[in-house]
Design an enzyme around this catalytic site. Structure first.
Site, PDB file in Angstrom:
ATOM      1  N   GLU A   8     -11.620  57.314  25.887  1.00 15.03           N
ATOM      2  CA  GLU A   8     -11.084  58.558  25.410  1.00 15.03           C
ATOM      3  C   GLU A   8      -9.471  57.801  25.593  1.00 15.03           C
ATOM      4  OE1 GLU A   8     -11.855  61.361  24.520  1.00 15.03           O
ATOM      5  OE2 GLU A   8     -13.842  61.371  25.051  1.00 15.03           O
ATOM      6  N   GLU A  68       3.238  57.448  20.564  1.00 15.65           N
ATOM      7  CA  GLU A  68       2.796  58.605  21.405  1.00 15.65           C
ATOM      8  C   GLU A  68       3.878  58.768  22.348  1.00 15.65           C
ATOM      9  OE1 GLU A  68      -0.318  57.795  24.085  1.00 15.65           O
ATOM     10  OE2 GLU A  68      -1.185  59.729  23.873  1.00 15.65           O
TER      11      GLU A  68
HETATM   12  P1  NAP Z   1      -3.272  53.294  31.259  1.00 16.86           P
HETATM   13  O1  NAP Z   1      -1.839  52.576  31.644  1.00 16.86           O
HETATM   14  O2  NAP Z   1      -4.124  52.943  30.412  1.00 16.86           O
HETATM   15  O3  NAP Z   1      -4.024  53.874  32.683  1.00 16.86           O
HETATM   16  C1  NAP Z   1      -5.195  54.581  32.844  1.00 16.86           C
HETATM   17  C2  NAP Z   1      -6.067  53.825  34.021  1.00 16.86           C
HETATM   18  O4  NAP Z   1      -6.390  52.565  33.702  1.00 16.86           O
HETATM   19  C3  NAP Z   1      -5.447  54.048  35.270  1.00 16.86           C
HETATM   20  O5  NAP Z   1      -6.429  54.164  36.332  1.00 16.86           O
HETATM   21  C4  NAP Z   1      -4.853  52.647  35.236  1.00 16.86           C
HETATM   22  O6  NAP Z   1      -4.590  52.129  36.382  1.00 16.86           O
HETATM   23  C5  NAP Z   1      -6.040  51.809  34.802  1.00 16.86           C
HETATM   24  N1  NAP Z   1      -5.549  50.394  34.101  1.00 16.86           N
HETATM   25  C6  NAP Z   1      -4.222  49.951  33.722  1.00 16.86           C
HETATM   26  N2  NAP Z   1      -4.454  48.879  33.415  1.00 16.86           N
HETATM   27  C7  NAP Z   1      -5.760  48.360  33.366  1.00 16.86           C
HETATM   28  C8  NAP Z   1      -6.267  47.208  33.085  1.00 16.86           C
HETATM   29  N3  NAP Z   1      -5.759  46.351  32.676  1.00 16.86           N
HETATM   30  N4  NAP Z   1      -7.794  47.129  33.254  1.00 16.86           N
HETATM   31  C9  NAP Z   1      -8.330  48.277  33.664  1.00 16.86           C
HETATM   32  N5  NAP Z   1      -7.702  49.520  34.272  1.00 16.86           N
HETATM   33  C10 NAP Z   1      -6.299  49.340  33.923  1.00 16.86           C
HETATM   34  O7  NAP Z   1      -2.755  55.123  30.838  1.00 16.86           O
HETATM   35  P2  NAP Z   1      -1.840  55.706  31.550  1.00 16.86           P
HETATM   36  O8  NAP Z   1      -0.465  55.662  31.264  1.00 16.86           O
HETATM   37  O9  NAP Z   1      -2.224  56.154  32.963  1.00 16.86           O
HETATM   38  O10 NAP Z   1      -2.052  57.276  30.773  1.00 16.86           O
HETATM   39  C11 NAP Z   1      -1.810  57.635  29.749  1.00 16.86           C
HETATM   40  C12 NAP Z   1      -2.450  57.577  28.368  1.00 16.86           C
HETATM   41  O11 NAP Z   1      -3.606  58.113  28.673  1.00 16.86           O
HETATM   42  C13 NAP Z   1      -1.751  58.007  27.078  1.00 16.86           C
HETATM   43  O12 NAP Z   1      -1.723  57.095  26.081  1.00 16.86           O
HETATM   44  C14 NAP Z   1      -2.933  59.249  26.903  1.00 16.86           C
HETATM   45  O13 NAP Z   1      -2.944  59.618  25.465  1.00 16.86           O
HETATM   46  C15 NAP Z   1      -4.206  58.562  27.434  1.00 16.86           C
HETATM   47  N6  NAP Z   1      -5.127  59.699  27.654  1.00 16.86           N
HETATM   48  C16 NAP Z   1      -6.106  60.190  26.882  1.00 16.86           C
HETATM   49  C17 NAP Z   1      -6.958  61.056  27.180  1.00 16.86           C
HETATM   50  C18 NAP Z   1      -8.133  61.391  26.241  1.00 16.86           C
HETATM   51  O14 NAP Z   1      -8.907  62.045  26.667  1.00 16.86           O
HETATM   52  N7  NAP Z   1      -8.373  60.610  25.211  1.00 16.86           N
HETATM   53  C19 NAP Z   1      -6.476  61.994  28.458  1.00 16.86           C
HETATM   54  C20 NAP Z   1      -5.576  61.678  29.144  1.00 16.86           C
HETATM   55  C21 NAP Z   1      -4.777  60.389  28.790  1.00 16.86           C
HETATM   56  P3  NAP Z   1      -3.154  52.292  37.161  1.00 16.86           P
HETATM   57  O15 NAP Z   1      -2.707  53.683  37.317  1.00 16.86           O
HETATM   58  O16 NAP Z   1      -3.210  51.547  38.497  1.00 16.86           O
HETATM   59  O17 NAP Z   1      -2.015  51.606  36.230  1.00 16.86           O
END
Ligand code: NAP
Length: 516
Positions: free
Chosen positions: A286, A418
């Site tokens: 997602e 985004e």
């Molecule tokens: P993110 O940086 O991708 O982080 C999401 C999760 O992944 C966090 O638990 C993060 O840990 C972890 N993570 C980061 N780098 C990783 C890696 N290399 N390998 C494995 N896990 C890793 O995203 P975010 O900034 O937290 O969230 C915002 C994004 O999520 C936006 O693009 C938004 O659109 C998307 N989103 C999508 C949905 C949907 O249902 N489609 C819903 C909500 C959000 P850390 O926090 O420790 O970095």
């Protein structure tokens, strides 16, 4: 041991006192038990093997709320082993759907009973206004209730056979251990949407919440423990951003993990997809969106403005289905901006724990820097800042003023990427074809919205808009009953609805031959 216990008690108490101060002494001692400062592996509250911890801060004022274990791959291996043993050796895979439904129902009841305290924790660590935290709890809890009900409806099929001496059956079996990686913007609902579906299916889970919001995850886990989940069925590992990549890689590559479900950025989603390829691992993604919000000239403008406010400003614009590009038809362009401006000016900004606040801080420095750069980039390239456009340092380091920017061009970041912040970016269009061309000119395809009172147009656009979800004359579309998910680079698979469980089962074909 006594010293250790005392130390842990003292630490818990300090965390609790800290949280209480941060959120205005509104918690009482009876409900403090949800503030956990340890992770949860194999039914035990544990620290990291390394002994390391990291701080969790309140984005409203950047004060430390508490500390949680900074777990690395050694701890995550323990969690995977626990989940694997629970699934196979302790026979969770053989549990009945009725028993799993009963456990989920119990969890749901406890989540409902403790909603006020969970909301306080969520607001404290995410900055979300308290009314929105309560809204997320209603939404997040609804998945637990929904999948408790769905657990008993995971039916197989008896298939008409081409040979009379054969019987053919299709049964659905739980896939095994699921690794769940969740973001900070919905610290409750992104966990329950995955975990309750997986557990309903008969899987066990290892959850890695985001660095910014582990306290909500641990509060939910405490209630799962109280609900009586058997050891190892639900495990939560907390880790800081520096460990996220290695922890994620391990979950993707461990042979003991059968499926990964990830919610987060498209960039990380792509990486995990690659990492899962080697083991041909099941993956649900997602990911990020770039939602168009189109207002056609026949639209009811009052409804469109309400929809725009709901879709754009929830969680300060930090939702994956937030409207990202507002496409407004020429004839109603100026009037829409004028009505929207009035609504935005009335928004109350501040610490989300204070009464009536509608816009809180952004989650962290990376996020506010990004939003600021996007607005500066648009300004430099000739866009018009109609309202706002600056950081609100008088409130704190992470506040950005609700903003409207018009006259966008396709070389601007506000147009292409985004935003994840409280910025309305407006593009003027003349024809339906032009609107569709702009709306679909992106590799993202999560949500889209449009407002029109022309019935033929409603059906045309519903068919032609390239997104997994569409709000037609509606800005709030999420519900446990609905299938949530995207197309293009916004993801694979669906969460919620009757399809949510499919991510965690596989179909086994049974052929009974030689029958007389
Ligand atoms: P993110 O940086 O991708 O982080 C999401 C999760 O992944 C966090 O638990 C993060 O840990 C972890 N993570 C980061 N780098 C990783 C890696 N290399 N390998 C494995 N896990 C890793 O995203 P975010 O900034 O937290 O969230 C915002 C994004 O999520 C936006 O693009 C938004 O659109 C998307 N989103 C999508 C949905 C949907 O249902 N489609 C819903 C909500 C959000 P850390 O926090 O420790 O970095």
């Amino acid at each position: 041991m006594a010293t250790l216990l005392l130390g842990r008690f003292a630490l818990n108490r300090a965390v609790n006192l800290g949280l209480t101060r941060m959120i205005g002494n509104s918690l009482n001692r009876r409900t403090m038990h949800l503030h956990q400062n340890h992770a949860f592996i194999n039914g035990k509250w544990v620290g990291a093997r390394s002994g390391l911890t990291f701080d969790v801060t309140n984005p409203a004022n950047e004060q430390v709320l508490g500390t949680v274990p900074d777990m690395d791959i050694n701890d995550v291996n323990d969690a995977i082993d626990a989940a694997h043993n629970a699934f196979y050796d302790k026979k969770w895979h053989n549990s009945t759907a009725k028993d799993r439904a009963a456990l989920l129902k119990k969890w749901f009841q406890l989540l409902e009973k403790n909603r006020k305290e969970i909301a306080l924790i969520m607001t404290a660590e995410s900055g979300k206004p308290i009314a929105e935290s309560e809204g997320e709890i209603t939404y997040g809890n609804s998945f637990v209730e929904w999948f408790a009900e769905e657990a008993r409806r995971v039916y197989g099929e008896i298939v008409p056979t081409p040979q009379s001496n054969r019987q053919m059956m299709l049964v659905k079996q739980p896939i095994g251990v699921a690794g769940l990686i969740t973001p900070w913007n919905f610290p409750h609902a992104m966990i329950t949407r995955k975990a309750s579906a997986a557990i309903a299916a008969g899987c066990t889970v290892v959850i890695k919440p985001a660095e910014d919001t582990p306290l909500t995850a641990l509060a939910l886990t405490k209630l799962a423990e109280e609900a009586g989940f058997p050891k190892g069925v639900l495990n939560v590992v907390t880790s800081s951003r520096k460990n996220a990549a290695s922890v994620g890689k391990l979950l993707c590559q461990s042979e003991k993990v059968a499926a990964i479900s990830f919610t987060g950025s498209t960039e990380v989603g792509k990486l995990l997809y690659k990492q899962c390829a080697n083991g041909i691992k099941r993956i649900g993604l997602e990911l990020g969106g770039n939602a168009p919000f189109i207002v056609f000239k026949s639209a009811d403008l009052d409804k469109a403005v309400i929809g725009a406010m709901n879709s754009k400003f929830r969680n300060c614009g930090q939702t994956c289905i937030s409207a990202n590009r507002f496409l407004i038809q020429d004839e109603v362009h100026d009037e829409f901006i004028s009505r929207l401006t009035e609504k935005i000016k009335a928004l109350k900004i501040g610490d989300g724990s204070h009464d009536g606040v509608q816009i809180g801080p952004l989650i962290n420095h990376a996020q506010i820097n990004k939003v600021t750069q996007f607005v500066e980039d648009a300004k430099q390239k000739g866009a018009n800042v109609v309202l706002g456009g600056r950081q609100l340092s008088e409130h704190g380091a992470l506040y950005f003023e609700p903003t409207i920017v018009s006259h966008l061009r396709d070389d601007m970041k506000l147009y292409r990427e985004e935003i994840f912040g409280p910025v309305v970016s407006i593009i003027r269009f003349k024809t339906e074809e032009e609107a569709l061309q702009i709306a679909n000119a992106t590799q993202r395809g999560l949500a889209g919205y449009f407002y029109s009172n022309d019935l033929n147009q409603v059906f045309r656009i519903s068919k032609l808009l390239e997104t997994g979800m569409i709000g037609v004359n509606e800005g709030l579309i999420s519900a446990a009953e609905a299938a949530f998910g995207g197309i293009k680079e916004s993801g694979i698979g669906r969460e919620g609805s009757k399809y949510g469980i499919d991510e965690y089962v596989y179909i086994k074909y049974l052929c009974y031959g030689g029958l007389e």
